[in-house]
Enzyme design. Structure first.
Site, PDB file in Angstrom:
ATOM      1  N   ARG A 152       0.837  -1.198   0.000  1.00 44.56           N
ATOM      2  CA  ARG A 152       0.000   0.000   0.000  1.00 44.56           C
ATOM      3  C   ARG A 152       0.877   1.256   0.000  1.00 44.56           C
ATOM      4  NH1 ARG A 152      -2.083  -3.528   3.990  1.00 44.56           N
ATOM      5  NH2 ARG A 152      -4.215  -4.278   3.578  1.00 44.56           N
ATOM      6  N   LYS A 176      -1.881  -2.437   7.970  1.00 42.89           N
ATOM      7  CA  LYS A 176      -3.009  -1.919   8.733  1.00 42.89           C
ATOM      8  C   LYS A 176      -3.032  -2.528  10.126  1.00 42.89           C
ATOM      9  CE  LYS A 176      -6.186  -0.696   4.994  1.00 42.89           C
ATOM     10  NZ  LYS A 176      -7.528  -0.902   4.422  1.00 42.89           N
ATOM     11  N   HIS A 247      -2.524   2.567  -5.863  1.00 50.15           N
ATOM     12  CA  HIS A 247      -3.304   1.350  -5.653  1.00 50.15           C
ATOM     13  C   HIS A 247      -3.453   0.546  -6.950  1.00 50.15           C
ATOM     14  CE1 HIS A 247      -4.965  -0.135  -1.950  1.00 50.15           C
ATOM     15  NE2 HIS A 247      -5.976  -0.688  -2.596  1.00 50.15           N
ATOM     16  N   ARG A 250      -0.903  -2.002  -6.946  1.00 53.35           N
ATOM     17  CA  ARG A 250      -1.279  -3.101  -6.047  1.00 53.35           C
ATOM     18  C   ARG A 250      -2.244  -4.061  -6.744  1.00 53.35           C
ATOM     19  NH1 ARG A 250      -1.439  -4.390  -0.551  1.00 53.35           N
ATOM     20  NH2 ARG A 250      -3.446  -4.908   0.379  1.00 53.35           N
ATOM     21  N   HIS A 273      -4.095  -8.955   3.430  1.00 51.37           N
ATOM     22  CA  HIS A 273      -5.543  -8.926   3.647  1.00 51.37           C
ATOM     23  C   HIS A 273      -5.903  -9.787   4.849  1.00 51.37           C
ATOM     24  CE1 HIS A 273      -6.545  -7.844  -0.815  1.00 51.37           C
ATOM     25  NE2 HIS A 273      -6.283  -6.780  -0.081  1.00 51.37           N
ATOM     26  N   TYR A 282     -10.017 -10.209  -7.082  1.00 55.53           N
ATOM     27  CA  TYR A 282      -9.122 -10.341  -8.231  1.00 55.53           C
ATOM     28  C   TYR A 282      -9.507 -11.492  -9.146  1.00 55.53           C
ATOM     29  CZ  TYR A 282      -6.505  -6.879  -5.728  1.00 55.53           C
ATOM     30  OH  TYR A 282      -6.160  -5.719  -5.089  1.00 55.53           O
TER      31      TYR A 282
END
Length: 301
Positions: A152, A176, A247, A250, A273, A282
């Site tokens: 990210r 995150k 992004h 990514r 994730h 995806y």
């Protein structure tokens, strides 16, 4: 109000959220509470949290819809309010979880924008923006690392020099919730990083001290906006008439891995994730690509 301050302190200390995420929570919740107090005043009801209910929350979502907010923005605000409502109920500050029975607005299923190989090669091998050789070397290293790892934007700008492991071709990423993960780096990206660190990073430092991996022209840690501007500038230079963001790298990273046989679980780990369902978006990209190929190639498509 004290309850909101207490909740934000909880998110900062217990959940270890970043300052930017905390600021977003505070904006969302302050906006909702301002709306709630105004509505309670119109209804001639006391302006306190005990008076907030699911009907008032639904009115708030309807208000956002009338104001033209995107469903994704509405869903994010509702997620902020749900967390706050759960916290208040768990603490005994309200006698019911007022957000529990409110459904999230349905989101349109969109396919992430990606780049094809020609566009990626243009970024990595084409003319590089930058006033000096040091800036051009830094920019190439940034693009190579974004595509090689799928990290990210916040993770990229947060990298320190010590996060790189050139001997084993890894980078340590703080994602995150400040969760750490180790991501492999390909040889092309590592070569660009090595060249930048050994030959040019010191020039950007200009005698200053910094642990940051990527520096701006003033020798300070590059900002997220700085990287976004750099990509926009490169798009103009390469005449790529397409909206490309950090992004997009990514999304492209994940899609190209999936197209070439990588399994979803591995891609989930690489992207950081928490849920596999997030990664499954995806598969839609791949199906879309296959259908496009079929329509172009089959005689009776």
């Amino acid at each position: 109000m004290e309850e909101l301050k207490e909740y934000l302190d909880y998110l900062r200390v217990q959940r270890n959220l970043s300052p930017a995420t905390l600021a977003a929570y505070e904006r969302d919740l302050t906006h909702f509470l301002d709306f709630a107090w105004e509505q309670l005043e119109l209804l001639d009801r006391p302006q306190r949290l005990q008076e907030v209910d699911k009907y008032l929350l639904r009115d708030y979502l309807a208000y956002l819809a009338r104001e033209g907010y995107a469903r994704s923005s509405m869903a994010r605000r509702l997620a902020s309010i749900r967390g706050f409502s759960r916290f208040l109920f768990a603490k005994g500050l309200v006698d019911r979880d007022f957000a529990l029975a409110v459904n999230t607005p349905k989101q349109p299923k969109t396919v992430p924008e990606t780049m094809n190989m020609a566009e990626i090669k243009a970024f990595l091998e084409g003319s590089m923006p930058g006033r000096t050789e040091a800036l051009r070397a830094r920019n190439r290293a940034i693009f190579e690392l974004l595509y090689a790892t799928g990290i990210r934007l916040s993770e990229l700008v947060g990298l320190d020099v010590d996060d790189l492991d050139p001997a084993h071709h890894y980078v340590r990423v703080l994602g995150k919730g400040r969760k750490e993960r180790i991501v492999p780096v390909g040889e092309y990206a590592m070569a660009s990083l090595h060249s930048y660190c050994q030959n040019y990073r010191g020039q950007l430092l200009g005698g200053k001290e910094s642990s940051a991996l990527f520096l701006n022209a003033q020798g300070e840690r590059i900002t997220p906006r700085g990287v976004q501007y750099l990509i926009e500038k490169c798009c103009r230079l390469l005449e790529l008439h397409k909206r490309i963001t950090p992004h997009t790298f990514r999304h492209t990273f994940a899609t190209h891995l999936l197209d070439r046989g990588a399994d979803l679980r591995s891609i989930q780990e690489l992207l950081g994730h928490a849920s596999l369902s997030t990664t499954q978006v995806y598969t839609k990209v791949t199906r879309s690509h296959l259908k496009s190929v079929y329509n172009r190639a089959h005689p009776r498509a």
